[in-house]
Design a protein around this motif. Structure first.
Motif, PDB file in Angstrom:
ATOM      1  N   ALA A 108       0.977   1.014   2.979  1.00  0.00           N
ATOM      2  CA  ALA A 108       1.054   1.700   1.628  1.00  0.00           C
ATOM      3  C   ALA A 108       1.657   0.382   0.643  1.00  0.00           C
ATOM      4  O   ALA A 108       1.467   0.762  -0.600  1.00  0.00           O
ATOM      5  CB  ALA A 108       1.955   2.560   1.570  1.00  0.00           C
ATOM      6  N   ASP A 109       2.426  -0.335   0.936  1.00  0.00           N
ATOM      7  CA  ASP A 109       3.230  -1.402   0.358  1.00  0.00           C
ATOM      8  C   ASP A 109       2.609  -2.810   0.638  1.00  0.00           C
ATOM      9  O   ASP A 109       2.290  -3.170   1.569  1.00  0.00           O
ATOM     10  CB  ASP A 109       4.488  -1.505   0.494  1.00  0.00           C
ATOM     11  CG  ASP A 109       5.187  -0.122   0.054  1.00  0.00           C
ATOM     12  OD1 ASP A 109       4.518   0.467  -0.997  1.00  0.00           O
ATOM     13  OD2 ASP A 109       5.990   0.756   0.780  1.00  0.00           O
ATOM     14  N   CYS A 110       2.850  -3.874  -0.495  1.00  0.00           N
ATOM     15  CA  CYS A 110       2.378  -5.083  -0.200  1.00  0.00           C
ATOM     16  C   CYS A 110       3.150  -5.837   0.570  1.00  0.00           C
ATOM     17  O   CYS A 110       4.457  -5.716   0.359  1.00  0.00           O
ATOM     18  CB  CYS A 110       2.174  -5.909  -1.685  1.00  0.00           C
ATOM     19  SG  CYS A 110       1.747  -7.363  -1.701  1.00  0.00           S
ATOM     20  N   PRO A 111       2.679  -6.711   1.679  1.00  0.00           N
ATOM     21  CA  PRO A 111       3.573  -7.205   2.472  1.00  0.00           C
ATOM     22  C   PRO A 111       4.344  -8.525   1.765  1.00  0.00           C
ATOM     23  O   PRO A 111       5.244  -9.024   2.179  1.00  0.00           O
ATOM     24  CB  PRO A 111       2.866  -7.473   3.702  1.00  0.00           C
ATOM     25  CG  PRO A 111       1.212  -7.842   3.101  1.00  0.00           C
ATOM     26  CD  PRO A 111       1.437  -6.493   1.909  1.00  0.00           C
ATOM     27  N   LEU A 126       0.110  -0.656  -2.892  1.00  0.00           N
ATOM     28  CA  LEU A 126      -1.187  -1.340  -2.745  1.00  0.00           C
ATOM     29  C   LEU A 126      -2.195  -0.421  -3.491  1.00  0.00           C
ATOM     30  O   LEU A 126      -1.754   0.798  -3.080  1.00  0.00           O
ATOM     31  CB  LEU A 126      -1.700  -1.524  -1.201  1.00  0.00           C
ATOM     32  CG  LEU A 126      -0.710  -2.789  -0.694  1.00  0.00           C
ATOM     33  CD1 LEU A 126      -1.091  -2.782   0.904  1.00  0.00           C
ATOM     34  CD2 LEU A 126      -1.432  -4.029  -1.273  1.00  0.00           C
ATOM     35  N   ILE A 127      -3.192  -0.752  -3.920  1.00  0.00           N
ATOM     36  CA  ILE A 127      -4.383   0.180  -4.364  1.00  0.00           C
ATOM     37  C   ILE A 127      -5.699  -0.145  -3.504  1.00  0.00           C
ATOM     38  O   ILE A 127      -5.903  -1.010  -2.964  1.00  0.00           O
ATOM     39  CB  ILE A 127      -4.619   0.013  -5.865  1.00  0.00           C
ATOM     40  CG1 ILE A 127      -5.139  -1.422  -5.940  1.00  0.00           C
ATOM     41  CG2 ILE A 127      -3.685   0.171  -6.693  1.00  0.00           C
ATOM     42  CD1 ILE A 127      -5.612  -1.723  -7.419  1.00  0.00           C
TER      43      ILE A 127
END
Length: 135
Positions: free
Chosen positions: A22-25, A31-32
């Motif tokens: 769900a989230d950028c590492p 994230l999209i």
């Protein structure tokens, strides 16, 4: 492997699919989704697609949602299925609602009124001991 067999294998979902992050590492921002593909025919769509709120739930939250829906919203049944106390089940539901953006983070769930607590005892959703703690 024959061409038909390899084509079929390429067009079916892999046995080991992974949950999309769900989230950028790198920067931890959301994230999209920019690309979607059909496992059957290979068609791909590119663009900016709206994020599914349910897809961002972690495994524990998704399980809680499934149990909650299967019990038709009966938190007593949720607590029983998850082998936790009623207050713990309620806290987990509150956390789930926050994750879905339905309840503000940090917002305390409103305390049930005396009438609501007694109705929950009558419906079997609370034990008298749990009701006493809430009152």
């Amino acid at each position: 492997m024959t061409h038909a067999a390899s084509n079929h294998a390429a067009n079916t979902p892999a046995a080991s699919t992974h949950r999309a992050p769900a989230d950028c590492p790198v920067c931890s921002h959301e994230l999209i989704t920019t690309r979607l593909g059909c496992a059957h025919c290979g068609t791909e769509l590119a663009g900016r697609f709206e994020r599914c709120g349910f897809c961002a739930l972690n495994a524990q939250q998704a399980e809680l949602l499934t149990v909650f829906l299967a019990s038709r919203g009966n938190l007593r049944e949720v607590a029983k299925a998850q082998q936790v106390s009623y207050p713990t089940a309620r806290a987990r539901l509150s956390s789930l609602l926050q994750a879905l953006g339905i309840e503000e983070q940090g917002a305390e769930p409103s305390a049930p009124t005396r009438a609501e607590v007694l109705a929950q005892v009558e419906a079997g959703e609370l034990t008298p001991a749990e009701a006493a703690r809430l009152l």
